[in-house]
Design an enzyme around this catalytic site. Sequence first.
Site, PDB file in Angstrom:
ATOM      1  N   MET A  30      -7.776   4.514   0.431  1.00 34.60           N
ATOM      2  CA  MET A  30      -6.720   5.370  -0.114  1.00 34.60           C
ATOM      3  C   MET A  30      -5.358   4.864   0.376  1.00 34.60           C
ATOM      4  SD  MET A  30      -8.256   9.162  -0.527  1.00 34.60           S
ATOM      5  CE  MET A  30      -8.011   9.750   1.117  1.00 34.60           C
ATOM      6  N   HIS A  37      -9.212  -0.587   8.251  1.00 33.51           N
ATOM      7  CA  HIS A  37      -9.399  -1.124   6.895  1.00 33.51           C
ATOM      8  C   HIS A  37      -9.432  -2.660   6.926  1.00 33.51           C
ATOM      9  CE1 HIS A  37      -7.135   2.740   5.959  1.00 33.51           C
ATOM     10  NE2 HIS A  37      -8.230   2.888   5.239  1.00 33.51           N
TER      11      HIS A  37
HETATM   12  O1  PAF Z   1     -12.640   6.771   2.865  1.00 32.85           O
HETATM   13  C1  PAF Z   1     -11.745   6.801   2.004  1.00 32.85           C
HETATM   14  O2  PAF Z   1     -10.640   6.307   2.196  1.00 32.85           O
HETATM   15  C2  PAF Z   1     -12.033   7.478   0.677  1.00 32.85           C
HETATM   16  O3  PAF Z   1     -12.845   8.591   0.835  1.00 32.85           O
HETATM   17  C3  PAF Z   1     -12.610   6.523  -0.390  1.00 32.85           C
HETATM   18  C4  PAF Z   1     -13.969   5.982   0.015  1.00 32.85           C
HETATM   19  C5  PAF Z   1     -11.654   5.365  -0.609  1.00 32.85           C
HETATM   20  C6  PAF Z   1     -12.780   7.266  -1.710  1.00 32.85           C
HETATM   21  O4  PAF Z   1     -11.579   7.756  -2.190  1.00 32.85           O
END
Ligand code: PAF
Length: 281
Positions: A30, A37
Site C-alpha cells: 500500500m 517492503h
Molecule cells: O499488507 C498490505 O500492505 C496490504 O494488506 C496488501 C497485501 C497490499 C493488500 O492491500
Amino acid sequence: MEIIRSVDEMVAISRKIKAEGKTIGFVPTMGFLHQGHISLIKNARKENEIVAVSVFVNPTQFGPNEDLENYPRNEEKDLELCAEAGCDYIFIPKPVDMYREGYNTYVEVFGITEGLCGASRPGHFRGVCTVVFKLFNIIKPTKAYFGQKDAQQLAVIKKMVRELNADIEIIGCPIIREADGLALSSRNTYLTKDEREQALVLSKSLKLAKELIDSGMIEVSEIKEEMLRLISTAKDSEVDYIEFVDNYDLKPLNRIDRSNQVLIALAVKIGKTRLIDNMVV
Ligand code: PAF
C-alpha cells in the site's frame, strides 16, 4: 523500471512476460515503503526473472472509522526505493479502475479471519483477499511475497491460494525491526517521539513471552498476564488482543505444546495508533 498506472496495460505486460516463459515475483504493497517492503522486493529479485511491485491503498480493506483518508503516502519516495531495490514494474492503479462503477464481487476466507485482527476489523480480510486476488489476476505472479509482520494476513492468503487452486507460491518473509526492536510499519509514522518509545512494549512483551516459555511456563493465561503487566507500563497503551494460536490454522491454544508452532500475536493501541506484532515459537 516502468511505471504502469492502467490495469489493462499491466495485464498486457504480464501476459507477454508469461508467454515468454519468464517468472514473475510480485510484492503487493500500500506504498509508503520501508525496509520491510524492500526486503520483500530483494527476495523477489533473487528468485525471479521479473519483479513487479504494486502500490495501492485499497479502500475495501478499511473500515468506516479507519485511516483510509490519512493513510501515509509518498509516491516519489516509493518510486525511488523500488528502482533502487531492482524492481522492473511498479503498478499504481487508481481506485476507480480497480473497482469500476457497480463493483460487487468479493473473495472471503472463513475460519481464520474471525479472530485476532478480524475481530476488531470486520470486513478487513474480505477486502485484502479481494484486492490480492485481483492483483494476482492482473500481474500473474509465479511467486508472491508477504511479510510475517502481518501473520494473520499471510495465513489467510495462503489458505485462499490453496483453496481456490491459484497457481502461485506464497512466500512469507521475516519481520524487519528497528535496532531497538520496533517492527517496521508504515503506521509507525503516526507515533509521536514519546509514543514511539512506548511502542517498544509490543516487542518487549513478545521477548518476555519467549523467555517465560523457555523457562518452562506453559499456561497461556499465565504468560498473557505477564505480558499485560509489562504493556500496562506504557501509559498510553490499550491492548486490543494478545493471542496464542496454532501458526497454521490460527486456532487458539491454552497451553504451549511442543507439537505445534505457536504464533503469539498482539495488537495494541499506543495513543491513537493501532500497532501489531508477533513471534512464532
Ligand atoms: O499488507 C498490505 O500492505 C496490504 O494488506 C496488501 C497485501 C497490499 C493488500 O492491500
